[in-house]
Design an enzyme around this catalytic site. Structure first.
Site, PDB file in Angstrom:
ATOM      1  CG  HIS A  37      -1.862   1.113   1.335  1.00 15.11           C
ATOM      2  ND1 HIS A  37      -1.804   2.052   2.335  1.00 15.11           N
ATOM      3  CD2 HIS A  37      -2.910   1.459   0.556  1.00 15.11           C
ATOM      4  CE1 HIS A  37      -2.778   2.923   2.183  1.00 15.11           C
ATOM      5  NE2 HIS A  37      -3.466   2.588   1.103  1.00 15.11           N
ATOM      6  CG  HIS A  79      -3.492   8.948  -0.166  1.00  8.85           C
ATOM      7  ND1 HIS A  79      -4.181   9.724   0.743  1.00  8.85           N
ATOM      8  CD2 HIS A  79      -4.253   7.856  -0.381  1.00  8.85           C
ATOM      9  CE1 HIS A  79      -5.306   9.110   1.082  1.00  8.85           C
ATOM     10  NE2 HIS A  79      -5.380   7.980   0.412  1.00  8.85           N
TER      11      HIS A  79
END
Length: 334
Positions: A37, A79
């Site tokens: 991730h 992100h």
């Protein structure tokens, strides 16, 4: 919550001590995929080449870059659309006048900067408890740089794939930066290089624009919402809303447990629609209330039948996955 989790673990043989992964898992299915991730973001600043490289070294099945777009149309890995949390932009006086308020957030936004300007920034760890040892060492990577890294890894024998997310496509379109053409070209290059690839987005309608135009597996990300009465997470829209057009769903792990920690039917429901189920996000340093360890959390998720997990610490997820698969396979024949 504890009583349901403990019951589920005991039924699967996890009531006692922790298992450790065997060095020999020959003949055992690899099981659910492990997605690094934002790279191995538990150990390095997220969305940096060093984070992706560490995820590859740990043998994660997939590396996950989140993509945003610069003012001059380049896909880069962040992100968020804002920059203060993961870069040193606050230390750049030359950009002080770029700070502005958007959607109630006072910050610097990626689409107000060219690629050359962004490359002057350095990445930092957004979670202070993880330390700042690697802060300031690398710049924001472009998707081209990430793809070059993956091609080099493949040439060295890596079988790892890319699990790519586009962030906020509707907002980028609103500011005049439609990423679709660039994304389609990039996905074509990835698949053409023989690198396995998923393409994910929270915007299911946007995913529809890619149906029939790419060989990438399409994943609809779903956060859900907290039910006022039960305080548990529930779906805001049925799984079938985009289920006929996508290959799987990326679920907030909170959707898998209902009141008092009792498992919901969402994994089985998704599988009944022919959808893979990947869940996010597993963090060694952020274990849900009522669960004793991240290993226990992972074993619970695997027991519920998920097809993959997003993990900040991919080495832990891989070890837990291999332990689970060994136990599931049972003793070897003599």
């Amino acid at each position: 919550m504890k009583r349901w989790i403990k019951l589920g673990l005991m039924m699967l043989g996890f009531g006692g001590g922790e298992m450790t992964a065997s060095a020999d898992v020959s003949g055992v299915s690899s099981g659910p995929i492990v997605i690094a991730h934002r790279g191995a973001s538990g150990y390095r600043p997220e969305h940096t080449l060093m984070s992706y490289k560490l995820g590859l070294q740990m043998k994660a099945d997939y590396i996950e870059p989140d993509l945003v777009m610069t003012k001059d149309g380049h896909l880069v890995a962040r992100h968020d659309i804002y920059l203060s949390g993961t870069t040193d932009i606050a230390d750049h006086p030359e950009f002080a006048d770029r700070k502005r308020k958007l959607e109630g957030h006072d910050d610097w936004f990626v689409f107000d900067f060219t690629l050359n300007e962004l490359k002057t920034l350095k990445a930092i760890q957004p979670r202070p408890k993880r330390g700042d040892v690697f802060d300031g060492q690398e710049s924001i990577p472009t998707m081209d740089e990430i793809l070059s890294l993956m091609k080099a890894a493949k040439a060295d024998g890596s079988k790892a794939g890319l699990y790519i997310e586009m962030k906020r496509p509707a907002l980028f379109k609103k500011v005049g930066l439609d990423p679709t053409v660039a994304l389609l070209a990039m996905l074509k290059e990835v698949t053409g290089a023989g690198i396995p690839v998923y393409f994910q987005c929270f915007d299911g309608a946007y995913l529809n624009e890619f149906v029939g135009k790419t060989d990438a597996e399409l994943i609809w990300l779903i956060e859900g919402k907290k039910d006022r009465k039960s305080k548990s997470y529930v779906l805001e829209a049925p799984l079938a809303l985009y289920g006929t057009n996508v290959d799987g769903v990326g679920l907030n792990k909170a959707l898998l447990l209902g009141p008092e920690g009792k498992p919901t039917s969402i994994v089985d429901d998704a599988h009944a629609l022919g959808l893979d189920v990947h869940v996010w996000t597993i963090r060694n340093d952020q274990v849900p209330k009522g669960i004793r360890s991240v290993e226990e959390e992972l074993k619970l998720l695997f027991s519920l039948g998920v097809d993959g997990v997003f993990a900040d610490f991919p080495d832990t997820a891989l070890q837990s996955r291999d332990s689970f698969m060994l136990l599931k396979a049972g003793p070897a024949d003599d």
